[in-house]
Design an enzyme around this catalytic site. Structure first.
Site, short mmCIF file in Angstrom:
data_model
loop_
_atom_site.label_atom_id
_atom_site.label_comp_id
_atom_site.label_asym_id
_atom_site.label_seq_id
_atom_site.Cartn_x
_atom_site.Cartn_y
_atom_site.Cartn_z
N SER A 150 0.84 -1.20 0.00
CA SER A 150 0.00 0.00 0.00
C SER A 150 0.87 1.25 0.00
O SER A 150 0.60 2.22 -0.70
CB SER A 150 -0.93 0.00 1.21
OG SER A 150 -0.21 0.27 2.38
N ARG A 177 0.57 3.57 -3.33
CA ARG A 177 -0.06 4.88 -3.16
C ARG A 177 0.79 5.97 -3.81
O ARG A 177 0.31 6.77 -4.62
CB ARG A 177 -0.24 5.19 -1.68
CG ARG A 177 -0.92 6.55 -1.44
CD ARG A 177 -1.06 6.85 0.03
NE ARG A 177 -1.83 5.82 0.72
CZ ARG A 177 -1.32 4.92 1.54
NH1 ARG A 177 -0.02 4.93 1.77
NH2 ARG A 177 -2.06 4.02 2.12
N ASN A 204 -0.06 7.87 -7.47
CA ASN A 204 -0.24 9.33 -7.54
C ASN A 204 0.72 9.96 -8.52
O ASN A 204 0.33 10.80 -9.34
CB ASN A 204 -0.04 9.94 -6.15
CG ASN A 204 -1.32 10.00 -5.37
OD1 ASN A 204 -2.16 10.85 -5.61
ND2 ASN A 204 -1.51 9.04 -4.48
#
Lengths: 275, 156
Positions: free
Chosen positions: A198, A202, A206
């Site tokens: 994660s 993440r 992005n």
């Protein structure tokens, strides 16, 4: 209209922009043994810049009236130190500098996204480098490499604070007690596996999305000529979109660096605590 | 975006940077920050102390002024009292002196009146004798009739 007449060109452009400069590690075969040279180089540049500035400032750090750069560094250091003190119970000499490193590095690497998307690749092409991606954090290898490093640190901090016995005992006894040992172990493994995933996905997601949008904005006037009226409309549109997205992206690059740092502190803090 | 060996290199680079920062950078910065914090705290404490001292001095000055003012008031009062006393004393002295002068004058008047009366009485006796001589057409022996004359004089 240029964008209608050159779809193949457009696809080519995007594909080209998302391709890493890669070399095969000598004496190996297969996808895994490819090195993304561009990510590594820009990451190393970020590392060198960060270390150089930080060490320079820290060497000259005085308790008197600080210079502007020292002030800025001190503000970041103070901020990170405060966060660590708040979140991480129990002292550790490792956590605060580590968090600062994460924040500084991730921010610097993210910041490469602020540069106009074609500048460095075009310069590279002029110098004979055909593929160049300049944002290391938009490469999953960079983010995954860092999150695995954090993962290893989590285990290290856990063992250091609880001892080898306590650390492994917790795998089987927390959170539901020794009766549910297999279940606890399974839960623990999932938890440990999910964290680096994660954390890295993440940041990668992005930055990759941000880069992609910059590319798509750049595509607006791809292959356009000054003879077409549409070029002027799309040019204005490109300017506005580029401006807005760049401004918004300032927020994202800081926020993502901050999130990566904060989650690292939280994970390490959890690893140090007894359950 | 396939994971490859790059991630190992990236992880190692990250560890190296973190180690350098931890070892050579962070302690200096934190030491400087803490030292400055101590200095600032010291400065603030000194400022507080100075403010306290100033307030004390102000209070002392105000006290001194109050004291001086009350002293001055006392002096003025005393002076006024003294002046009043002087005036009173002068007044009483004047009254006493006046009374004395009046008494002297009265005594003088009295004595002068007495003398005048005596003189007048003598003259009346002489006049009475002259009158009586004229009436008796002869000389009266003043000595022989002294008693009579004296009686007459005292009756006048």
């Amino acid at each position: 209209m240029s964008s209608e007449t050159a779809p193949a060109n457009m696809t080519e452009y995007i594909k080209h922009h998302l391709h890493h400069l890669q070399v095969q590690v000598p004496g190996t075969e297969g996808q895994f043994w490819l090195l993304n040279i561009d990510s590594i180089i820009f990451k190393l540049l970020a590392c060198v810049l960060f270390v150089w500035v930080f060490l320079r400032v820290s060497r000259r750090a005085t308790a008197g009236v600080p210079g502007k750069l020292q002030c800025a560094i001190e503000m970041v250091v103070g901020f990170v130190d405060g966060m660590v003190r708040e979140t991480f119970h129990g002292r550790s000499k490792l956590i605060a500098p580590l968090s600062l490193t994460i924040f500084g590095l991730v921010f610097l690497m993210n910041f490469m996204d602020m540069l106009p998307v074609d500048w460095l690749p075009a310069a590279g092409a002029a110098a004979g480098v055909h593929y160049l991606r300049v944002v290391p954090t938009a490469d999953i290898n960079t983010t995954f490499g860092m999150s695995i490093a954090v993962f290893l640190l989590i285990q290290y901090v856990g063992i250091k604070h609880k001892g080898v016995g306590g650390f492994f005992k917790e795998w089987f006894t927390a959170p539901f007690g020794p009766v549910f040992a297999p279940f606890n172990l399974l839960l623990r493994l999932i938890e440990e596996a999910v964290r680096p995933l994660s954390l890295s996905l993440r940041l990668f997601g992005n930055m990759y999305a941000g880069e992609l949008i910059f590319i798509l904005i750049a595509v607006l006037t791809l292959g356009a000529s000054l003879e077409h009226f549409s070029t002027y409309l799309l040019g204005v549109g490109q300017f506005i979109a580029g401006f807005v997205w760049t401004a918004f992206h300032i927020l994202i690059i800081v926020l993502q660096a901050f999130i990566f740092m904060t989650l690292t502190i939280v994970y390490l803090s959890m690893a140090a605590e007894h359950h | 975006m396939n994971p490859n060996i790059t991630l190992v290199v990236q992880g190692l680079a990250f560890f190296a940077v973190a180690w350098i920062v931890m070892k050579y950078g962070w302690p200096h910065i934190i030491a400087a920050i803490e030292e400055r914090q101590a200095k600032i705290a010291e400065g603030l404490a000194a400022a507080d102390r100075a403010r306290q001292e100033l307030a004390d001095a102000d209070a002392r000055v105000a006290d001194e002024i109050r004291k001086a003012r009350s002293e001055a008031t006392a002096i003025i009062e005393k002076a006024t009292q003294q002046a009043n006393q002087l005036v009173e004393k002068a007044k009483t002295d004047a009254i006493v002196e006046g009374t004395k002068q009046k008494a002297i004058a009265a005594a003088e008047i009295e004595s002068m009146a007495h003398r005048a009366r005596e003189e007048l009485r003598g003259k009346v006796a002489a006049l009475a004798m002259a009158g009586a001589e004229k009436i008796l057409k002869r000389e009266i022996d003043a000595n022989a009739h002294k008693d009579l004359i004296d009686q007459l004089v005292s009756e006048i």
